[in-house]
Design a protein around this motif. Structure first.
Motif, mmCIF file in Angstrom:
data_model
loop_
_atom_site.group_PDB
_atom_site.id
_atom_site.type_symbol
_atom_site.label_atom_id
_atom_site.label_comp_id
_atom_site.label_asym_id
_atom_site.label_seq_id
_atom_site.Cartn_x
_atom_site.Cartn_y
_atom_site.Cartn_z
ATOM 1 N N VAL A 247 -0.401 -17.105 -4.573
ATOM 2 C CA VAL A 247 -0.795 -16.506 -3.301
ATOM 3 C C VAL A 247 -1.510 -15.191 -3.584
ATOM 4 N N PHE A 248 -2.617 -14.965 -2.879
ATOM 5 C CA PHE A 248 -3.360 -13.713 -2.937
ATOM 6 C C PHE A 248 -3.147 -13.015 -1.601
ATOM 7 N N PHE A 249 -2.753 -11.733 -1.629
ATOM 8 C CA PHE A 249 -2.521 -11.081 -0.348
ATOM 9 C C PHE A 249 -2.941 -9.611 -0.325
ATOM 10 N N HIS A 250 -3.206 -9.152 0.881
ATOM 11 C CA HIS A 250 -3.700 -7.808 1.187
ATOM 12 C C HIS A 250 -2.558 -6.793 1.082
ATOM 13 N N PRO A 251 -2.825 -5.560 0.642
ATOM 14 C CA PRO A 251 -1.747 -4.590 0.436
ATOM 15 C C PRO A 251 -1.109 -4.049 1.721
ATOM 16 N N LEU A 252 -1.699 -4.333 2.882
ATOM 17 C CA LEU A 252 -1.071 -3.916 4.137
ATOM 18 C C LEU A 252 -0.270 -5.044 4.779
ATOM 19 N N LEU B 39 0.825 -1.208 0.000
ATOM 20 C CA LEU B 39 0.000 0.000 0.000
ATOM 21 C C LEU B 39 0.860 1.261 0.000
ATOM 22 N N HIS B 40 2.096 1.143 0.471
ATOM 23 C CA HIS B 40 3.034 2.273 0.454
ATOM 24 C C HIS B 40 3.189 2.852 -0.944
ATOM 25 N N TYR B 41 3.068 2.003 -1.966
ATOM 26 C CA TYR B 41 3.282 2.439 -3.339
ATOM 27 C C TYR B 41 2.029 3.000 -3.999
ATOM 28 N N GLY C 67 11.609 -0.238 2.255
ATOM 29 C CA GLY C 67 11.292 -1.169 3.329
ATOM 30 C C GLY C 67 10.896 -0.449 4.596
ATOM 31 N N ILE C 68 10.277 -1.185 5.505
ATOM 32 C CA ILE C 68 9.909 -0.597 6.797
ATOM 33 C C ILE C 68 11.160 -0.513 7.674
ATOM 34 N N PRO C 69 11.226 0.448 8.594
ATOM 35 C CA PRO C 69 12.421 0.618 9.431
ATOM 36 C C PRO C 69 12.595 -0.524 10.421
ATOM 37 N N LEU C 70 13.798 -0.638 10.952
ATOM 38 C CA LEU C 70 14.134 -1.727 11.867
ATOM 39 C C LEU C 70 13.194 -1.801 13.064
ATOM 40 N N GLU C 71 12.801 -0.642 13.600
ATOM 41 C CA GLU C 71 11.951 -0.645 14.790
ATOM 42 C C GLU C 71 10.550 -1.196 14.513
ATOM 43 N N SER C 72 10.189 -1.289 13.237
ATOM 44 C CA SER C 72 8.866 -1.825 12.872
ATOM 45 C C SER C 72 8.932 -3.291 12.458
ATOM 46 N N MET C 73 10.125 -3.851 12.444
ATOM 47 C CA MET C 73 10.285 -5.227 11.978
ATOM 48 C C MET C 73 9.610 -6.219 12.919
ATOM 49 N N LEU D 284 2.846 1.901 7.427
ATOM 50 C CA LEU D 284 4.042 2.345 8.132
ATOM 51 C C LEU D 284 4.922 3.211 7.228
ATOM 52 N N ALA D 285 5.803 3.962 7.853
ATOM 53 C CA ALA D 285 6.796 4.730 7.098
ATOM 54 C C ALA D 285 7.747 3.742 6.418
ATOM 55 N N HIS D 286 8.182 4.086 5.214
ATOM 56 C CA HIS D 286 9.115 3.253 4.462
ATOM 57 C C HIS D 286 10.316 4.093 4.032
ATOM 58 N N GLY D 287 11.426 3.426 3.794
ATOM 59 C CA GLY D 287 12.620 4.095 3.288
ATOM 60 C C GLY D 287 13.587 3.060 2.752
ATOM 61 N N TYR D 288 14.716 3.519 2.220
ATOM 62 C CA TYR D 288 15.715 2.577 1.732
ATOM 63 C C TYR D 288 16.519 2.005 2.899
ATOM 64 N N PRO D 289 16.658 0.679 2.978
ATOM 65 C CA PRO D 289 17.506 0.107 4.034
ATOM 66 C C PRO D 289 18.972 0.433 3.770
ATOM 67 N N GLU D 290 19.739 0.483 4.805
ATOM 68 C CA GLU D 290 21.171 0.790 4.679
ATOM 69 C C GLU D 290 21.951 -0.510 4.499
ATOM 70 N N TRP D 291 21.936 -1.010 3.268
ATOM 71 C CA TRP D 291 22.636 -2.247 2.943
ATOM 72 C C TRP D 291 23.962 -1.913 2.269
ATOM 73 N N LYS D 292 25.019 -2.567 2.695
ATOM 74 C CA LYS D 292 26.348 -2.281 2.168
ATOM 75 C C LYS D 292 26.451 -2.563 0.674
ATOM 76 N N GLY D 293 25.732 -3.568 0.207
ATOM 77 C CA GLY D 293 25.826 -3.937 -1.200
ATOM 78 C C GLY D 293 24.967 -3.096 -2.116
ATOM 79 N N GLY D 294 24.237 -2.129 -1.537
ATOM 80 C CA GLY D 294 23.350 -1.299 -2.336
ATOM 81 C C GLY D 294 21.932 -1.837 -2.339
ATOM 82 N N VAL D 295 21.015 -1.007 -2.757
ATOM 83 C CA VAL D 295 19.592 -1.368 -2.770
ATOM 84 C C VAL D 295 19.024 -1.059 -4.144
ATOM 85 N N ASN D 296 18.199 -1.939 -4.649
ATOM 86 C CA ASN D 296 17.579 -1.727 -5.951
ATOM 87 C C ASN D 296 16.585 -0.573 -5.905
#
Length: 339
Positions: free
Chosen positions: A252-257, A171-173, A229-235, A212-224
């Motif tokens: 699989v059929f799934f809900h946007p939240l 739903l974030h998108y 993604g959701i922040p660590l505190e929401s994991m 939830l709020a979303h943002g780019y994760p801080e991955w060393k190899g880069g992010v597409n």
């Protein structure tokens, strides 16, 4: 033909003034209860499946899509990658960030995702597949639009772990509501397990979590690109996550939240799947929440690039327009969503 139709739609929306009817703000985005009006006794979903979807936010149907269809979609992907088939300019061809930084040849090993394939009649056949449609209609109603389409080709991880898809809510998108009238169908085009990066879901998160709020994760190899993604505190705790191992044709059929994502591909092969997000044609476009600003900015950036490629660099396109252009009627009648 498809390009001409898309250009007509684009031009129409660029000329069309924004009206108040397209700016309705829906305050309750979740609800999380499957609408009973779409759960008649003759629904494709059984009573147990209806309860599972309402409680957990997803339901899996084994062997739903026939092998002839799955093979056809894979062959079309090969034709696109080889250049035998040209897609409409509205489609996006994407590569993994680790591939984008290296030399490559144009083939199936270079392309990791075909997005917005709604104007390719072969791939769009998935969206209107007679085995898929009854289940989507049971959730979102008979008047349906395809809003977001993808053929995924998750690559073997290069060691950067960039083949992962961070946990997120779809739903974030999306700038349309209500959420209960949106559903994704995701079909495995081959055996999918934890080794090659199957989907992982947090059951019930559609009912317990707002958007939830979303943002780019801080991955060393880069992010597409647009892998928000959701922040660590929401994991959610790892112990509460469920891995959806599937065979070719399982859906699989799934809900946007629903909070979900996928792990990295630890194998030497590519993991293929196809998906479509549907919405009732009676959904409405909404003003985006502050939590969706990162998505809104990127949609605008992509729109500018696509318009420039179409020779319309000076044109202005709103986020709502961008979504209307990629929408396509699947069943029933048009409604407020693309008005």
């Amino acid at each position: 033909m498809a390009s001409s139709r898309r250009l007509d739609v684009l031009t129409s929306h660029l000329r069309k003034p924004t009206t108040d009817s397209l700016e309705v703000q829906v305050t309750s985005a979740s609800g999380a209860t499957l609408p009973t009006s779409y759960c008649a006794a003759d629904s494709a979903l059984t009573a147990a499946e209806i309860e599972h979807y309402a409680r957990h936010g997803f339901v899996v149907k084994r062997g739903l899509v026939d092998r002839q269809s799955t093979q056809q979609y894979k062959e079309r992907f090969r034709q696109i990658c080889s250049g035998e088939v040209k897609l409409d300019p509205s489609a996006l061809i994407m590569r993994d960030v680790s591939i984008a930084r290296s030399e490559y040849v144009v083939d199936e090993k270079a392309i990791t995702k075909v997005q917005n394939f709604q104007d390719d009649e072969v791939l769009f056949g998935y969206c209107s597949h007679p085995a898929i449609l009854p289940y989507v209609q049971a959730i979102a109603g008979n008047d349906l639009m395809s809003m977001h389409t993808m053929l995924l080709n998750k690559p073997p991880d290069t060691g950067s772990k960039s083949s992962r898809h961070p946990l997120h809510q779809d739903l974030h998108y999306f700038p349309f509501r209500p959420a209960d009238r949106i559903v994704c169908a995701w079909t495995a085009l081959q055996h999918v397990d934890r080794e090659n990066g199957c989907l992982v879901v947090h059951p019930g998160s559609h009912a317990t979590n707002p958007l939830l709020a979303h943002g780019y994760p801080e991955w060393k190899g880069g992010v597409n690109k647009m892998y928000h993604g959701i922040p660590l505190e929401s994991m959610p705790p790892k112990s509460e996550m469920v891995h959806l191992e599937m065979e070719e044709g399982d859906t699989v059929f799934f809900h946007p939240l629903l909070i979900h994502g996928s792990g990295m591909n630890r194998t030497d092969g590519f993991r293929k799947a196809i998906s479509c997000h549907y919405a009732s044609s009676h959904c409405v476009m909404v003003d985006l929440a502050p939590t969706q600003k990162i998505m809104d900015d990127e949609v605008q950036e992509i729109a500018r690039i696509r318009l420039a490629k179409m020779g319309m660099a000076s044109a202005k396109l709103t986020t709502h327009d961008a979504w209307r252009i990629r929408a396509r009627l699947v069943s029933g009648e048009h409604g407020s969503l693309t008005a």
